[in-house]
Design a protein around this motif. Structure first.
Motif, short mmCIF file in Angstrom:
data_model
loop_
_atom_site.label_atom_id
_atom_site.label_comp_id
_atom_site.label_asym_id
_atom_site.label_seq_id
_atom_site.Cartn_x
_atom_site.Cartn_y
_atom_site.Cartn_z
N VAL A 82 40.11 32.91 48.54
CA VAL A 82 39.06 33.14 49.54
C VAL A 82 39.76 33.36 50.87
N VAL A 83 39.55 34.53 51.47
CA VAL A 83 40.21 34.87 52.73
C VAL A 83 39.17 35.41 53.71
N HIS A 84 39.51 35.33 54.97
CA HIS A 84 38.62 35.90 56.00
C HIS A 84 38.69 37.43 55.93
N ASN A 85 37.54 38.06 56.04
CA ASN A 85 37.43 39.51 55.98
C ASN A 85 37.70 40.12 57.35
N VAL A 86 38.88 39.80 57.88
CA VAL A 86 39.26 40.19 59.24
C VAL A 86 40.71 40.68 59.21
N CYS A 87 40.92 41.96 59.49
CA CYS A 87 42.27 42.51 59.51
C CYS A 87 43.08 41.87 60.63
N ARG A 88 44.36 41.58 60.35
CA ARG A 88 45.22 40.92 61.33
C ARG A 88 45.73 41.89 62.40
N LEU A 116 46.70 41.20 46.96
CA LEU A 116 45.52 40.40 46.66
C LEU A 116 45.70 38.92 46.97
N ASP A 117 46.94 38.50 47.23
CA ASP A 117 47.16 37.12 47.69
C ASP A 117 47.10 37.02 49.20
N GLY A 118 46.79 38.12 49.88
CA GLY A 118 46.63 38.14 51.34
C GLY A 118 47.87 38.55 52.10
N GLU A 119 49.00 38.75 51.43
CA GLU A 119 50.24 39.10 52.12
C GLU A 119 50.18 40.53 52.65
N LEU A 120 50.56 40.70 53.93
CA LEU A 120 50.62 42.02 54.53
C LEU A 120 51.88 42.73 54.03
N THR A 121 51.69 43.93 53.45
CA THR A 121 52.83 44.66 52.91
C THR A 121 53.05 46.01 53.58
N TYR A 122 52.06 46.51 54.31
CA TYR A 122 52.20 47.83 54.92
C TYR A 122 51.45 47.86 56.23
N PRO A 139 43.63 32.45 55.22
CA PRO A 139 42.94 31.84 54.07
C PRO A 139 41.81 30.93 54.52
N VAL A 140 40.86 30.73 53.63
CA VAL A 140 39.73 29.84 53.85
C VAL A 140 39.90 28.62 52.95
N ASN A 141 39.67 27.43 53.50
CA ASN A 141 39.68 26.24 52.66
C ASN A 141 38.58 26.35 51.61
N PHE A 142 38.95 26.18 50.35
CA PHE A 142 37.92 26.24 49.32
C PHE A 142 38.32 25.38 48.13
N LYS A 143 37.32 25.03 47.33
CA LYS A 143 37.51 24.31 46.08
C LYS A 143 36.62 24.96 45.03
N SER A 144 37.16 25.15 43.85
CA SER A 144 36.33 25.55 42.71
C SER A 144 36.02 24.29 41.92
#
Length: 417
Positions: A82-88, A116-122, A139-144
């Motif tokens: 779960v990540v914030h939908n905000v480009c860095r 998909l793990d949130g890492e910026l690659t380009y 990232p967003v704090n979450f629990k499943s």
């Protein structure tokens, strides 16, 4: 009425009388709504979705909470993120609302690209000395928890979600919700405040008069009744029902299915209640005739007599039955509009038209949600009326509403209001 709008929020909180509904301003004022978003939808754990919303690597779905936008996705290692939908880069939204399938997260503005793990690659045109390693998506704090995804937008999420996790991990295990599938989803926008939506769901005082479809399988006496208001015959029936509950709960638990009520409703941050409820009539499921809608049962369930494991939270309610589950998530849109998102879950291998009939699966809660939407709109219109005064809760049928209002006041004050 002018004082309702002019007084600070703290004065409204102070004026709430025990055993009564909230002052009108706490339902209808825009400043209260913004405070609610901050306190209850940013600083507390909220249900935002399900593992099975994103069943395969590359599946993603966007959930908007106020001004915050979250991406729930499954990465290449089959892990939920779960990540914030905000480009860095400059803050652009990366994904549009709804569900999609992606191989990477690519910002449409300047093509910054994330794994998909949130890492910026380009990050084009940023120079050779630009350090991409510190610009991953936030990232967003979450629990499943048993397949239900709870998120907290605060950096300091309440720790008492551990009890919810402990209780529900065991109770939900047989249903294997993580590996279920969403057979149907509806989004209903109610013309009322989110607290009225939750209050309406937390009592069945209104059920017999308003929910004929639900009452085929749901026992409205389960959440309290006034013994003096019942005829001797009805009172005897109610007492027999209470005795049946005790016996049925004993048997379920002896068979390894936790069933007794567990409540964490006041004096806490994470608000929840769970109990295995008896299903009326045929006793199998919340359908028009109370028989199972799906012949392929959930998870490892092999029997249809396990009732309805219900779970409340402060922005959700859920019903888990042998053949299917219903998950409803409440998202406030404004002081007077609330989104109720309902999902019907079946076994991942169940085939529509073969193992289940979609109309039978959904009829009861489609009707119930529409009926509740009208009731919430009526309640909100009443709160807007200058004649509104907080009314007394029934000490037989609305004790959970009193606890919810008490908890609401407690949490507002805990956060400085």
């Amino acid at each position: 009425m002018l004082q309702t709008f002019a007084s600070p929020i703290s004065s409204l909180l102070d004026s709430r009388a025990d055993g009564h509904s909230l002052p009108a301003g706490l339902y209808i004022r825009d400043d209260v709504f913004q405070a609610d978003l901050d306190v209850f939808f940013r600083k507390h754990w909220i249900c935002v979705g399900l593992d099975c919303d994103v069943p395969e690597p590359g599946d993603a779905t966007v959930v908007d909470i106020g001004n915050s936008s979250l991406i729930i996705l499954r990465d290449d290692d089959n892990q939920i993120r779960v990540v914030h939908n905000v480009c860095r880069h400059r803050g652009s939204r990366i994904l549009n609302a709804g569900s999609t399938v992606i191989s990477k997260l690519v910002c449409p503005y300047h093509q910054w690209t994330y794994e998909l793990d949130g890492e910026l690659t380009y990050a084009p045109h940023m120079g050779a000395d630009f350090d991409k390693s510190c610009k991953s998506l936030r990232p967003v704090n979450f629990k499943s928890i048993g397949g239900l995804i709870y998120a907290c937008l605060s950096d300091n999420p309440p720790e008492d979600i551990d009890r919810l996790e402990q209780v529900m991990t065991e109770r939900l295990a047989p249903y294997d919700i993580r590996n279920a599938k969403v057979a149907h989803q509806t989004d209903v926008i109610e013309d009322g405040n989110w607290k009225l939506t939750i209050e309406n769901n937390r009592e069945c005082y209104h059920c017999s008069a308003n929910h004929p479809e639900l009452c085929v399988s749901f026992v409205d006496l389960d959440f309290g009744f006034d013994p003096e208001a019942l005829s001797p015959e009805d009172l005897e029936e109610a007492r027999e029902h209470e005795a049946l509950y005790a016996e049925r709960t004993r048997r379920w638990e002896a068979d390894g299915f936790p069933s007794a009520a567990v409540e964490q409703l006041v004096g806490c941050a994470t608000n929840f209640r769970t109990q295995r409820l008896i299903i009326a009539g045929a006793g199998e499921s919340q359908t028009p005739d109370a028989t199972a809608a799906s012949s392929k049962l959930l998870g490892s369930i092999t029997r249809k007599d396990l009732g309805d494991t219900h779970l409340w939270g402060h922005n959700s309610w859920n019903h888990f039955m042998g053949d299917h589950a219903i998950v409803s998530i409440v998202i406030p849109l404004s002081a007077g509009k609330t989104l109720v998102r309902t999902k019907w879950l079946v076994h991942k291998d169940a085939v529509e038209g073969v193992d289940y009939d979609l109309e039978k699966l959904t009829d009861v809660w489609v009707a119930t949600t529409d009926q509740d939407s009208e009731l919430v709109a009526r309640a909100h219109a009443g709160a807007l009326d200058p004649a509104y005064l907080p009314g007394p809760y029934s000490r037989f049928s609305e004790t959970t509403l009193d606890k919810f209002a008490t908890w609401y006041i407690e949490r507002m004050r805990a956060h400085g209001y």
